[in-house]
Design an enzyme around this catalytic site. Structure first.
Site, PDB file in Angstrom:
ATOM      1  N   ARG A 187     -11.847 -11.157 -20.376  1.00  0.00           N
ATOM      2  CA  ARG A 187     -10.841 -11.816 -19.522  1.00  0.00           C
ATOM      3  C   ARG A 187     -10.185 -12.982 -20.269  1.00  0.00           C
ATOM      4  O   ARG A 187      -8.995 -13.227 -20.114  1.00  0.00           O
ATOM      5  CB  ARG A 187     -11.450 -12.272 -18.195  1.00  0.00           C
ATOM      6  CG  ARG A 187     -10.423 -12.819 -17.216  1.00  0.00           C
ATOM      7  CD  ARG A 187     -10.989 -13.015 -15.825  1.00  0.00           C
ATOM      8  NE  ARG A 187     -11.068 -11.785 -15.061  1.00  0.00           N
ATOM      9  CZ  ARG A 187     -10.091 -11.315 -14.276  1.00  0.00           C
ATOM     10  NH1 ARG A 187      -8.962 -11.978 -14.145  1.00  0.00           N
ATOM     11  NH2 ARG A 187     -10.238 -10.184 -13.628  1.00  0.00           N
TER      12      ARG A 187
ATOM     13  N   GLU B 215      -9.628 -17.777  -7.523  1.00  0.00           N
ATOM     14  CA  GLU B 215      -9.797 -18.329  -8.874  1.00  0.00           C
ATOM     15  C   GLU B 215      -8.536 -18.955  -9.485  1.00  0.00           C
ATOM     16  O   GLU B 215      -8.613 -20.022 -10.102  1.00  0.00           O
ATOM     17  CB  GLU B 215     -10.337 -17.250  -9.818  1.00  0.00           C
ATOM     18  CG  GLU B 215     -11.745 -16.819  -9.506  1.00  0.00           C
ATOM     19  CD  GLU B 215     -12.152 -15.620 -10.338  1.00  0.00           C
ATOM     20  OE1 GLU B 215     -11.648 -14.506 -10.074  1.00  0.00           O
ATOM     21  OE2 GLU B 215     -12.948 -15.790 -11.272  1.00  0.00           O
TER      22      GLU B 215
HETATM   23  N1  MTE Z   1     -14.934 -21.210  -2.646  1.00  0.00           N
HETATM   24  C1  MTE Z   1     -16.032 -21.817  -2.149  1.00  0.00           C
HETATM   25  N2  MTE Z   1     -15.891 -22.644  -1.113  1.00  0.00           N
HETATM   26  N3  MTE Z   1     -17.269 -21.596  -2.688  1.00  0.00           N
HETATM   27  C2  MTE Z   1     -17.451 -20.762  -3.769  1.00  0.00           C
HETATM   28  O1  MTE Z   1     -18.568 -20.585  -4.233  1.00  0.00           O
HETATM   29  N4  MTE Z   1     -16.369 -19.256  -5.410  1.00  0.00           N
HETATM   30  C3  MTE Z   1     -15.128 -18.909  -6.108  1.00  0.00           C
HETATM   31  C4  MTE Z   1     -14.006 -18.683  -5.109  1.00  0.00           C
HETATM   32  N5  MTE Z   1     -13.929 -19.745  -4.164  1.00  0.00           N
HETATM   33  C5  MTE Z   1     -16.293 -20.120  -4.316  1.00  0.00           C
HETATM   34  C6  MTE Z   1     -15.042 -20.367  -3.693  1.00  0.00           C
HETATM   35  C7  MTE Z   1     -15.225 -17.727  -6.965  1.00  0.00           C
HETATM   36  S1  MTE Z   1     -15.858 -17.899  -8.520  1.00  0.00           S
HETATM   37  C8  MTE Z   1     -14.750 -16.496  -6.574  1.00  0.00           C
HETATM   38  S2  MTE Z   1     -14.727 -15.176  -7.624  1.00  0.00           S
HETATM   39  C9  MTE Z   1     -14.223 -16.277  -5.211  1.00  0.00           C
HETATM   40  O2  MTE Z   1     -14.275 -17.457  -4.417  1.00  0.00           O
HETATM   41  C10 MTE Z   1     -14.992 -15.143  -4.549  1.00  0.00           C
HETATM   42  O3  MTE Z   1     -14.567 -14.895  -3.264  1.00  0.00           O
HETATM   43  P1  MTE Z   1     -13.328 -13.964  -2.854  1.00  0.00           P
HETATM   44  O4  MTE Z   1     -13.240 -12.842  -3.816  1.00  0.00           O
HETATM   45  O5  MTE Z   1     -13.694 -13.514  -1.486  1.00  0.00           O
HETATM   46  O6  MTE Z   1     -12.140 -14.844  -2.865  1.00  0.00           O
HETATM   47 MO1  MOS Z   2     -16.095 -15.620  -9.557  1.00  0.00          MO
HETATM   48  S1  MOS Z   2     -16.364 -16.464 -11.417  1.00  0.00           S
HETATM   49  O1  MOS Z   2     -15.490 -14.113 -10.223  1.00  0.00           O
HETATM   50  O2  MOS Z   2     -17.719 -15.286  -9.153  1.00  0.00           O
END
Ligand code: MTE
Ligand code: MOS
Length: 781
Positions: A315, A730
């Protein structure tokens, strides 16, 4: 308390928000077990590299209240917990490879007894020299996996034709995930071989799979459950498996429930972080600043095991372009072994590291050509036609850079403020202001294509309420809230009639991690698929009923005319023929119609050929843009974020409040990575800052004094996505480059932009002061 608003609105609060505030939300540490619960503790290596010559656990075993002390000899199955490559031991055997590696595990009647037992354990090592830096690993030739390449055009020819060539190196630091809930698992043994595992994991199916392998059990005996995580940020994509596996071993040995909850300092020492990178690049460009060629070698620190490194490196390589078209480019990715905990996923998954380098290159070109960086960005942005292709051959479609830039330049009054900043800097010696505007283009999908699949299992009960199971996990991001909205919208019923169950491998099997920002895209579609099946069944039954009831009056009802809206099921062709949703459900039940369905989804049309470095790995791209203005105290290196304006592309947002929350949180988390979060090790491989008093994550004072976050309006995602929305999670993290480069801009103002400052990431106070010092020296010589 009635916790769910009745109407379907696009900005409802998080489904657990009230529970979060009242303390009712159950995290694993809150679960009540029985008095037989034992507490697990992990005894880990205190040296970075060495042979284990003796490991004496006898005294610990004798301690009253100690119920099990286990080593690698006590593993019933395979001593392996590497998720992709099997290069990571559950418990060290004859050598240790990093500080924090598990050697012995203990189960005791209390945490205090377990700690006392740990003191009684004596491990003797023969120390060996560790590898603790990327440069040392390069010197010793310790690649952890074969290198990778993505290439397009002809870089050599391109460099020969350029007006300017520039070489450089950029160090990009790591980052601790700093989830509030540390790694935790609670195992409750059932009858026979059954294990029920409550795990704070982003990836229940993988936790299940590795437990099965280590315990020598078939997967059907292992159920992994997740109600919610207290934050994850990638840190629980693979490394939540570890505590879950250790707890299972202890539970099996004692036939008791066992909980392992890492102390904060242990968690920070033992677990992997965002990968640090060393970028070596060469860029060729013309007098206008248009880039013709780039060669970049991305060296990364994998740590002592591969974990997700190769996917993260992939990535990073695929984001070496960020938002810019580069006709000739060669990207080499190299992952190096070091004697440090295996680095792992962190929001952005390599993307941020890859993008930092091109943003630095763009900024350097601008400073060299004495232009505003915005001019260089503009002429290099992806466009339609020939300038729409990424280095890996995917076309950048539905490019949102132009509207983002246009709206943001205006709403942030960029030009006016630039003039004001210049005059401020001319009139102030010790305080300098800086500003930067940076774009984000981020690919959505797992680059390992087969992972792009999801499942769901939906039950409609006789009272018309709906229980949704899906494969995604909740970590605070609001996935379950969006799923409730999607389910309610599909069935045309009130939100209060829908509930999302805790995620469990017993309901939806063989799932992918909730990661890559694709949680809603994948699971939302799987839920929709289940809903479509249920609506078809209920609709067909209703047609029969309507046709029986109304006989020959009017046209016969057809199932494709049946609509689910406003808590009613009706026939659009004969609108008088209708039934309340709950009555329709009950009628279907009495007529022996199944009210439970599975759903499935796989992202269509994506693929990537690793050998060739070509394909269409992403279903679509997400875009965003940010302008940050900072005020720098050049005597202390302290900066204040004066104002940040963000415009982010979330397609047709399913939940604006949640999405804005993700954008704000992402930006602030990115700011932490770019400025204050610096990992430091001593010469023996001990992490020096393993607690919040020395490792500085952003706090409330670091939030921009003026923070204006908006979502781009009027640009829905393609019709084939769930409710035409886009992943959000992200990409906003990388908007923080605007803060990072605003600081560089302020440093550059110290010598009136005559010289280019040295710069790296994070830009800590120390980095800033050293950079200013260096500038002044060069300026006077
Ligand atoms: N938001 C919160 N509040 N807590 C989290 O741990 N993780 C992030 C993001 N936002 C996270 C977060 C990461 S690394 C990812 S990949 C995505 O949330 C995963 O969730 P989604 O695919 O449902 O958006
Ligand atoms: Mo998020 S780094 O893809 O868990």
């Amino acid at each position: 308390m009635d916790r769910k608003p009745k109407l379907i609105k696009s900005d409802i609060a998080h489904e657990s928000s009230v529970y979060h505030v009242t303390g009712e939300a159950r995290y694993i540490d809150d679960l009540l077990v029985n008095e037989r619960l034992l507490h697990g503790r992990v005894v880990y290596s205190k040296i970075a590299h060495g042979k284990i010559v003796a490991c004496n656990i006898e005294k610990a075993k004798q301690l009253p209240g100690v119920r099990a002390v286990l080593t690698h000899n006590d593993i019933p199955g395979n001593n392996q917990m590497g998720p992709v490559f099997h290069d990571e031991l559950v418990l060290a055997k004859d050598k240790v490879t990093f500080v924090g590696q598990a050697v012995v595990i203990i189960a005791a009647e209390s945490e205090e007894i377990a700690i006392e037992a740990e003191r009684q354990i004596k491990i003797k090592y023969n120390e060996l020299p560790p590898i603790l830096s990327i440069s040392d690993a390069i010197k010793k030739g310790r690649l952890i996996q074969p290198s990778r390449k993505i290439e397009t055009g002809n870089v050599k020819k391109a460099f020969a034709k350029c007006d300017h060539c520039m070489e450089g190196e950029l160090e990009v630091g790591g980052q601790e995930q700093w989830y509030l809930e540390t790694q935790i698992a609670l195992v409750v043994p059932g009858e026979g071989k059954e294990l029920l595992v409550h795990s704070s994991t982003q990836h229940p199916s993988e936790t299940q799979a590795l437990i099965a392998e280590v315990m020598g059990l078939p997967k059907m005996e292992v159920e992994v459950q997740v109600r919610r995580m207290g934050g994850a940020f990638g840190g629980k994509e693979t490394q939540a498996n570890h505590v879950a596996i250790w707890a299972c071993l202890l539970s099996k040995a004692t036939s008791c429930p066992v909980k392992i909850r890492l102390f904060r300092d242990d968690d920070q020492k033992m677990t992997g972080k965002r990968h640090r990178f060393l970028m070596k690049y060469k860029a060729g460009f013309d007098n206008n600043g248009q880039i013709n060629g780039i060669e970049v070698v991305q060296h990364t620190d994998a740590g002592a095991a591969t974990d997700l490194t190769m996917a993260i490196l992939e990535r990073a390589m695929m984001h070496a372009d960020n938002a810019y078209f580069i006709p000739n480019i060669r990207i080499i990715g190299k992952a190096w072994f070091t004697n440090l905990p295996s680095n792992t996923a962190f929001r952005g998954f390599g993307g941020p590291q890859g993008m930092a380098c091109i943003e630095q290159i763009i900024d350097r070109i601008a400073r060299k050509l004495k232009k505003d960086p915005i001019e260089i960005r503009k002429i290099n942005y992806y466009q339609e036609g020939k300038r729409a292709y990424t280095p890996y051959g995917q076309k950048v479609e539905n490019n949102r850079l132009e509207p983002l830039l246009k709206i943001l330049l205006k709403s942030s009054a960029y030009k006016k403020r630039r003039i004001a900043i210049n005059s401020f800097n001319a009139n102030n010696e010790f305080f300098k202001k800086g500003m930067a505007i940076t774009p984000v283009k981020f690919g959505i999908s797992f680059t390992t294509s087969f992972l792009n699949q999801a499942g769901a299992l939906v039950h409609i009960y006789k009272d018309g309420t709906v229980l949704v199971n899906h494969g995604g996990t909740e970590m605070g991001q609001g996935l379950h809230t969006k799923i409730i909205q999607i389910a309610a919208m599909e069935l045309g019923i009130d939100l209060a009639k829908v509930k999302v169950n805790a995620t469990t491998t017993a309901k939806v099997p063989n799932t992918s991690a909730t990661a890559a920002s694709a949680g809603t895209d994948l699971n939302g579609m799987a839920v929709k698929n289940a809903m479509d099946k249920l609506k078809k069944r209920i609709g067909k039954r209703l047609c029969d009923k309507f046709n029986e009831q109304y006989g020959k009056r009017g046209k016969p009802s057809k199932y494709f005319d049946i609509r689910f809206e406003n808590n009613t099921v009706y026939d659009v062709a004969n609108p008088k023929r209708k039934l309340a949703f709950a009555d329709a459900v009950l009628d279907a039940y009495f007529n022996q119609v199944s009210l439970s369905a599975t759903g499935y989804y796989k992202t269509p049309g994506i693929y990537f050929d690793r050998q060739q470095g070509k394909g269409k790995p992403y279903y679509y791209f997400s875009f965003g843009m940010a302008v940050t203005e900072i005020l720098l105290d050049t005597l202390t290196g302290h900066f204040t974020n004066v104002r940040t304006d963000i415009l982010h592309d979330a397609g047709d947002s399913i939940n604006k409040r949640m999405d804005i929350g993700q954008v704000e949180g992402g930006y602030i988390q990115g700011m932490g990575w770019c400025t204050t979060e610096e990992l430091k090790w001593d010469k023996n491989g001990n992490l020096l800052n393993h607690s919040p008093d020395t490792y500085k994550i952003p706090s409330i004072q670091d939030i921009p004094k003026d923070f204006r976050v908006n979502l781009l309006k009027g640009y829905p995602n393609s019709e084939k996505t769930i409710r035409r929305s886009k992943a959000v999670a992200e990409p906003p993290l990388m908007l923080a480059f605007s803060c990072w480069l605003a600081i560089k801009d302020a440093i550059s103002a110290v010598c009136n932009h005559k010289l280019e400052p040295l710069y790296s990431l994070p830009a800590t106070n120390e980095t800033i002061l050293l950079s200013i010092d260096d500038l002044k020296k060069r300026n006077s010589s």
